[in-house]
Design an enzyme around this catalytic site. Structure first.
Site, PDB file in Angstrom:
ATOM      1  N   VAL A 100       3.198   3.452  -5.005  1.00  0.00           N
ATOM      2  CA  VAL A 100       2.868   2.781  -6.265  1.00  0.00           C
ATOM      3  C   VAL A 100       1.581   1.982  -6.123  1.00  0.00           C
ATOM      4  CG1 VAL A 100       3.597   1.062  -7.955  1.00  0.00           C
ATOM      5  CG2 VAL A 100       5.258   2.690  -7.065  1.00  0.00           C
ATOM      6  N   ASN A 123      14.237  -8.652  -0.856  1.00  0.00           N
ATOM      7  CA  ASN A 123      13.009  -8.611  -1.639  1.00  0.00           C
ATOM      8  C   ASN A 123      12.632  -9.985  -2.184  1.00  0.00           C
ATOM      9  OD1 ASN A 123      12.236  -5.963  -1.224  1.00  0.00           O
ATOM     10  ND2 ASN A 123      13.422  -5.172  -2.942  1.00  0.00           N
ATOM     11  N   ALA A 142       0.819  -1.221   0.000  1.00  0.00           N
ATOM     12  CA  ALA A 142       0.000   0.000   0.000  1.00  0.00           C
ATOM     13  C   ALA A 142       0.846   1.261   0.000  1.00  0.00           C
ATOM     14  CB  ALA A 142      -0.940   0.001   1.207  1.00  0.00           C
ATOM     15  N   GLY A 143       2.055   1.162  -0.528  1.00  0.00           N
ATOM     16  CA  GLY A 143       2.888   2.347  -0.670  1.00  0.00           C
ATOM     17  C   GLY A 143       2.400   3.231  -1.798  1.00  0.00           C
ATOM     18  N   ARG A 155      16.045   0.575  -1.130  1.00  0.00           N
ATOM     19  CA  ARG A 155      17.451   0.480  -0.745  1.00  0.00           C
ATOM     20  C   ARG A 155      17.781   1.562   0.276  1.00  0.00           C
ATOM     21  NH1 ARG A 155      22.500   0.726  -5.023  1.00  0.00           N
ATOM     22  NH2 ARG A 155      24.157   0.069  -3.593  1.00  0.00           N
ATOM     23  N   HIS A 166      16.231  -2.723 -16.579  1.00  0.00           N
ATOM     24  CA  HIS A 166      16.232  -1.279 -16.347  1.00  0.00           C
ATOM     25  C   HIS A 166      17.638  -0.710 -16.517  1.00  0.00           C
ATOM     26  CE1 HIS A 166      12.179  -0.514 -15.214  1.00  0.00           C
ATOM     27  NE2 HIS A 166      12.185  -1.361 -14.209  1.00  0.00           N
TER      28      HIS A 166
END
Length: 324
Positions: free
Chosen positions: A14, A101, A11-12, A88, A181
């Site tokens: 994003v 993670n 629920a952050g 991080r 990425h």
């Protein structure tokens, strides 16, 4: 007809943006989960209180997974979006963060296996290809039902920067990025165009290279501006598009992290791993993987991306071997 059900784990910023976007677009009922007491419940209530203005008549609920039995509330989800994970911190190596993670993905994957094994899974936690692989390892779910955010976000950044440079409508720019990425991404410039006109006919190579470089560090640019966090609006919207393509069976073609095996391994040089490639997303998850033809420069960049994925996937394999 019954409404679709979407569960968002994490629920952050994003996760909340995904939930809000899906609510506004009335994609389905939304269940939000987070280990922090009150966070998911608060985000759910906050989004729900906007319903009278936007008119979304949906169930929007939040649950604290400090009590792991609350994961039972995701049972019957059409799609589960996984955004949970740690950021991080100073003094933490990338490998340390990766392992932590992966551990979170193990817990989430086991909960999905127990409570909602028929769902399609969209994995957002970075690096999305490795976290998708970890969810696959932990859940045992058929890999075509697991999709990592992958190049979807990088591609929308690439399209944005090209449209700004050319002063054209964003939606008329077609361009995509595959692989990982940052330095590992592979922008397919040959396939980039504005309403069919090749980008290379519209911009000098030097300018294209500048835009590619900006795309590679697009996330870092946001971090440097925010100073206290990372991007969440564009990621949230990118994820919502993927979810809608599943729920509404839209057959969107989007570069995402998908499980490569069989004949596709010959093209993409990996086997039984997740990596960012162009896929068709529909009600069954990954419905088609598109093989690309690489030129020499693209192939060299792709090999670099592959090596990174193999290295990090090996770390995940080692973690699961030691934590059965």
């Amino acid at each position: 007809m019954a409404r679709s059900k979407i569960s968002v784990i994490g629920a952050g910023a994003v996760g909340a943006t995904v939930a809000q976007t899906l609510a506004i677009r009335q994609t389905g009922d939304i269940y939000i989960f987070d280990i922090v007491d009150g966070l998911a419940e608060g985000k759910a209530l906050d989004i729900l209180e906007g319903a009278p203005h936007w008119g979304y008549d949906l169930d929007i609920k939040g649950f604290c997974t400090a009590d792991e039995s609350k994961y039972a509330e995701m049972k019957g989800s059409d799609v589960i979006v996984v955004t949970a994970g740690l950021a991080r911190k100073p003094g933490m190596s990338r490998d340390d963060l990766l392992l932590k993670n992966i551990g979170i993905m193990k817990s989430v994957g086991e909960a999905i296996k127990k409570y909602s094994p028929e769902s399609k899974i969209v994995v957002v936690t970075n690096p999305a290809d490795i976290m998708a692989y970890a969810i696959y390892k932990a859940s045992g779910i058929s890999p075509e039902r697991i999709i990592g955010l992958g190049g979807s976000l990088d591609s929308t950044r690439f399209r944005t920067f090209l449209a700004q440079e050319l002063n054209v409508s964003f939606e008329d720019v077609n361009a995509f990025v595959i692989g990982g990425h940052g330095d590992d991404m592979v922008p397919f410039i040959r396939y980039s165009n504005v309403s069919g006109i090749p980008i290379e006919d519209l911009l000098p190579r030097e300018k294209i290279d500048e835009i590619v470089k900006r795309t590679r560090f697009g996330g870092g640019e946001i971090v440097n501006l925010y100073k206290t966090g990372s991007a969440f609006y564009a990621p949230g919207i990118s994820i919502a598009v993927m979810v809608e393509s599943i729920v509404n069976d839209r057959k969107r073609v989007i570069p995402c992290a998908a499980y490569i095996t069989g004949e596709h391994s010959k093209t993409y040089l990996v086997n039984n791993l997740f990596i960012g490639v162009p896929i068709k997303i529909g009600k069954n998850g990954v419905e088609k993987i598109y093989d690309l033809k690489f030129n020499e420069d693209e192939l060299e960049a792709w090999k670099k991306s592959v090596e990174s994925v193999k290295k990090n996937s090996a770390i995940a394999d080692d973690y699961f071997a030691k934590n059965q």
